[in-house]
Design a protein around this motif. Structure first.
Motif, PDB file in Angstrom:
ATOM      1  N   LYS A  92       0.960  -1.204  -0.011  1.00  0.00           N
ATOM      2  CA  LYS A  92       0.162   0.034   0.043  1.00  0.00           C
ATOM      3  C   LYS A  92       0.769   1.281  -0.091  1.00  0.00           C
ATOM      4  O   LYS A  92       0.450   2.533  -0.402  1.00  0.00           O
ATOM      5  CB  LYS A  92      -0.865  -0.159   1.342  1.00  0.00           C
ATOM      6  CG  LYS A  92      -0.244  -0.049   2.532  1.00  0.00           C
ATOM      7  CD  LYS A  92      -1.219   0.230   3.682  1.00  0.00           C
ATOM      8  CE  LYS A  92      -2.036   1.475   3.690  1.00  0.00           C
ATOM      9  NZ  LYS A  92      -3.068   1.689   4.867  1.00  0.00           N
ATOM     10  N   GLU A 138      -6.921   4.172  -3.609  1.00  0.00           N
ATOM     11  CA  GLU A 138      -8.264   4.034  -3.086  1.00  0.00           C
ATOM     12  C   GLU A 138      -9.158   2.734  -3.248  1.00  0.00           C
ATOM     13  O   GLU A 138      -9.706   2.072  -2.546  1.00  0.00           O
ATOM     14  CB  GLU A 138      -9.147   5.228  -3.431  1.00  0.00           C
ATOM     15  CG  GLU A 138      -8.918   6.610  -3.137  1.00  0.00           C
ATOM     16  CD  GLU A 138      -9.301   7.824  -3.784  1.00  0.00           C
ATOM     17  OE1 GLU A 138     -10.436   7.463  -4.653  1.00  0.00           O
ATOM     18  OE2 GLU A 138      -8.905   8.944  -3.664  1.00  0.00           O
ATOM     19  N   ASP A 168      -7.228   0.016  -1.111  1.00  0.00           N
ATOM     20  CA  ASP A 168      -7.996   0.162   0.311  1.00  0.00           C
ATOM     21  C   ASP A 168      -9.358  -0.285   0.610  1.00  0.00           C
ATOM     22  O   ASP A 168      -9.767  -0.691   1.746  1.00  0.00           O
ATOM     23  CB  ASP A 168      -7.717   1.720   0.776  1.00  0.00           C
ATOM     24  CG  ASP A 168      -6.278   1.932   1.222  1.00  0.00           C
ATOM     25  OD1 ASP A 168      -5.632   1.075   1.327  1.00  0.00           O
ATOM     26  OD2 ASP A 168      -6.040   3.261   1.172  1.00  0.00           O
ATOM     27  N   GLY A 169     -10.109   0.022  -0.584  1.00  0.00           N
ATOM     28  CA  GLY A 169     -11.571   0.045  -0.395  1.00  0.00           C
ATOM     29  C   GLY A 169     -11.542  -1.630  -0.790  1.00  0.00           C
ATOM     30  O   GLY A 169     -12.587  -2.109   0.067  1.00  0.00           O
ATOM     31  N   LYS A 206      -9.423  -4.025   0.679  1.00  0.00           N
ATOM     32  CA  LYS A 206      -9.161  -4.581   1.947  1.00  0.00           C
ATOM     33  C   LYS A 206     -10.416  -4.182   3.238  1.00  0.00           C
ATOM     34  O   LYS A 206     -10.694  -5.328   3.870  1.00  0.00           O
ATOM     35  CB  LYS A 206      -7.952  -3.975   2.652  1.00  0.00           C
ATOM     36  CG  LYS A 206      -6.842  -4.496   1.592  1.00  0.00           C
ATOM     37  CD  LYS A 206      -5.504  -4.043   2.271  1.00  0.00           C
ATOM     38  CE  LYS A 206      -5.212  -2.535   2.238  1.00  0.00           C
ATOM     39  NZ  LYS A 206      -3.746  -2.311   2.735  1.00  0.00           N
ATOM     40  N   LYS A 207     -11.086  -3.151   2.992  1.00  0.00           N
ATOM     41  CA  LYS A 207     -11.957  -2.530   3.826  1.00  0.00           C
ATOM     42  C   LYS A 207     -13.347  -3.588   3.281  1.00  0.00           C
ATOM     43  O   LYS A 207     -14.131  -4.027   4.461  1.00  0.00           O
ATOM     44  CB  LYS A 207     -12.432  -1.226   3.807  1.00  0.00           C
ATOM     45  CG  LYS A 207     -13.390  -0.781   4.574  1.00  0.00           C
ATOM     46  CD  LYS A 207     -13.829   0.485   4.652  1.00  0.00           C
ATOM     47  CE  LYS A 207     -14.859   1.082   5.792  1.00  0.00           C
ATOM     48  NZ  LYS A 207     -16.087   0.496   5.488  1.00  0.00           N
ATOM     49  N   TYR A 208     -13.570  -3.943   2.144  1.00  0.00           N
ATOM     50  CA  TYR A 208     -14.731  -4.818   1.824  1.00  0.00           C
ATOM     51  C   TYR A 208     -14.558  -6.087   2.355  1.00  0.00           C
ATOM     52  O   TYR A 208     -15.417  -6.480   2.949  1.00  0.00           O
ATOM     53  CB  TYR A 208     -15.092  -4.810   0.186  1.00  0.00           C
ATOM     54  CG  TYR A 208     -16.009  -5.412  -0.166  1.00  0.00           C
ATOM     55  CD1 TYR A 208     -17.375  -5.087  -0.176  1.00  0.00           C
ATOM     56  CD2 TYR A 208     -16.115  -6.935  -0.574  1.00  0.00           C
ATOM     57  CE1 TYR A 208     -18.445  -5.468  -0.539  1.00  0.00           C
ATOM     58  CE2 TYR A 208     -17.094  -7.664  -0.957  1.00  0.00           C
ATOM     59  CZ  TYR A 208     -18.245  -6.851  -0.953  1.00  0.00           C
ATOM     60  OH  TYR A 208     -19.359  -7.677  -1.250  1.00  0.00           O
ATOM     61  N   GLN A 229     -12.967  -6.977   4.930  1.00  0.00           N
ATOM     62  CA  GLN A 229     -13.152  -6.775   6.528  1.00  0.00           C
ATOM     63  C   GLN A 229     -14.549  -6.863   6.947  1.00  0.00           C
ATOM     64  O   GLN A 229     -14.787  -7.667   7.763  1.00  0.00           O
ATOM     65  CB  GLN A 229     -12.246  -5.822   7.044  1.00  0.00           C
ATOM     66  CG  GLN A 229     -12.341  -5.452   8.593  1.00  0.00           C
ATOM     67  CD  GLN A 229     -11.517  -6.604   9.229  1.00  0.00           C
ATOM     68  OE1 GLN A 229     -10.642  -7.163   8.801  1.00  0.00           O
ATOM     69  NE2 GLN A 229     -11.662  -6.548  10.505  1.00  0.00           N
ATOM     70  N   ASP A 230     -15.292  -6.169   6.301  1.00  0.00           N
ATOM     71  CA  ASP A 230     -16.651  -5.598   6.581  1.00  0.00           C
ATOM     72  C   ASP A 230     -17.622  -6.948   6.100  1.00  0.00           C
ATOM     73  O   ASP A 230     -18.526  -7.035   6.606  1.00  0.00           O
ATOM     74  CB  ASP A 230     -17.198  -4.442   5.775  1.00  0.00           C
ATOM     75  CG  ASP A 230     -16.701  -3.381   6.067  1.00  0.00           C
ATOM     76  OD1 ASP A 230     -15.960  -3.231   7.500  1.00  0.00           O
ATOM     77  OD2 ASP A 230     -16.703  -2.243   5.756  1.00  0.00           O
ATOM     78  N   TYR A 274     -16.493  -7.471  -4.862  1.00  0.00           N
ATOM     79  CA  TYR A 274     -16.182  -6.107  -4.670  1.00  0.00           C
ATOM     80  C   TYR A 274     -15.836  -5.440  -6.339  1.00  0.00           C
ATOM     81  O   TYR A 274     -16.380  -4.275  -6.355  1.00  0.00           O
ATOM     82  CB  TYR A 274     -14.726  -6.035  -3.985  1.00  0.00           C
ATOM     83  CG  TYR A 274     -14.052  -4.766  -3.982  1.00  0.00           C
ATOM     84  CD1 TYR A 274     -14.649  -3.608  -3.168  1.00  0.00           C
ATOM     85  CD2 TYR A 274     -12.934  -4.368  -4.805  1.00  0.00           C
ATOM     86  CE1 TYR A 274     -14.168  -2.427  -2.970  1.00  0.00           C
ATOM     87  CE2 TYR A 274     -12.243  -3.200  -4.858  1.00  0.00           C
ATOM     88  CZ  TYR A 274     -12.680  -2.137  -3.812  1.00  0.00           C
ATOM     89  OH  TYR A 274     -12.099  -0.881  -3.870  1.00  0.00           O
TER      90      TYR A 274
END
Length: 244
Positions: free
Chosen positions: A5, A15, A18-19, A21-23, A25-26, A87
């Motif tokens: 990253k 972006e 990062d998006g 990885k967040k997806y 995780q969520d 995603y």
């Protein structure tokens, strides 16, 4: 060389990564019912008759009949990449979604949860597509049986454009190139294409390299198990090798 990253250049790729990885995780607690279905398939002893139009599986013998549990174990995508495909489908308009290679239908189910319009899945083996249709909640999916090189063009003519496509069939250089070239006239700036198993063989690596080097591809990402192609205009052409 793999990037991280901190070495990613440009706000778009940063972006996007990062998006993703967040997806992931969520989404840890999402779609767990689909994992219950996977568990059932992994215990399913039914023999499926499979007409193999492609390179087959490295871990399954090329016989005409294979147990459902073996096909599911050796020839289907794991949960993390199911969600990675979700995603990237969500990053596209997601109205016309295509999957080339249904197998036992796990990617199909995951994509059906995020597609906003029509989801078409194509499979050459009747036994596989019949098994995939036994899954719960497949009412919105269009299952297309037959040789994909014959069945894909009429659907493309019908829908006119492709927002997201997952190419997970045949796994040969000729087949992968043919699928991409067939899809290409129907892709647009917001389209995203995922190609599975890009390092499955030297043939697949060659096809992947030839595809991502094409001028129409603005951004390509190698996640080892799959490659992602983005056609967005206005960004500098780049290729990344990323862990996830």
């Amino acid at each position: 060389m793999k990037e991280d990253k901190f070495s990613l250049q440009g706000p778009f790729i940063s972006e996007l990564y990062d998006g993703l990885k967040k997806y992931l995780q969520d989404s840890r607690r999402k779609d767990l019912d689909l994992e219950n279905w996977r568990k059932k398939l992994l215990k399913d002893e039914e023999l499926l008759e499979i007409e193999d139009f492609g390179a087959g599986s490295k871990k399954l013998k090329k016989n005409q009949f294979r147990k459902t549990k073996d096909v599911t174990r050796f020839s289907t995508t794991g949960r993390k990449f199911n969600q990675i495909y979700q995603y990237f489908c969500l990053l596209s308009p997601g109205i016309n979604v295509l999957e080339l290679g249904t197998c036992t239908g796990l990617n199909t189910l995951y994509l059906s949860r995020v597609s906003k319009g029509s989801l078409f899945t194509f499979e050459g083996a009747l036994g596989l597509i019949n098994k995939a249709q036994q899954a719960p909640g497949v009412d919105r999916v269009h299952y297309i049986h037959g040789n994909i090189q014959d069945t894909l063009p009429p659907i493309l003519e019908q829908i006119k454009k492709v927002d997201f496509a997952l190419v997970d069939a045949t796994h040969t250089y000729e087949g992968t190139m043919a699928y991409f070239n067939t899809l290409l006239p129907y892709l647009h700036e917001e389209s995203i294409v995922a190609i599975a198993d890009i390092h499955w063989s030297k043939e697949m690596e060659l096809a992947w390299k030839k595809i991502y080097q094409q001028e129409c591809v603005s951004l390509s990402i190698d996640f080892f198990e799959c490659g992602i192609l983005i056609f967005k205009r206005g960004i500098e052409k780049a290729h990344y090798i990323l862990d996830i």
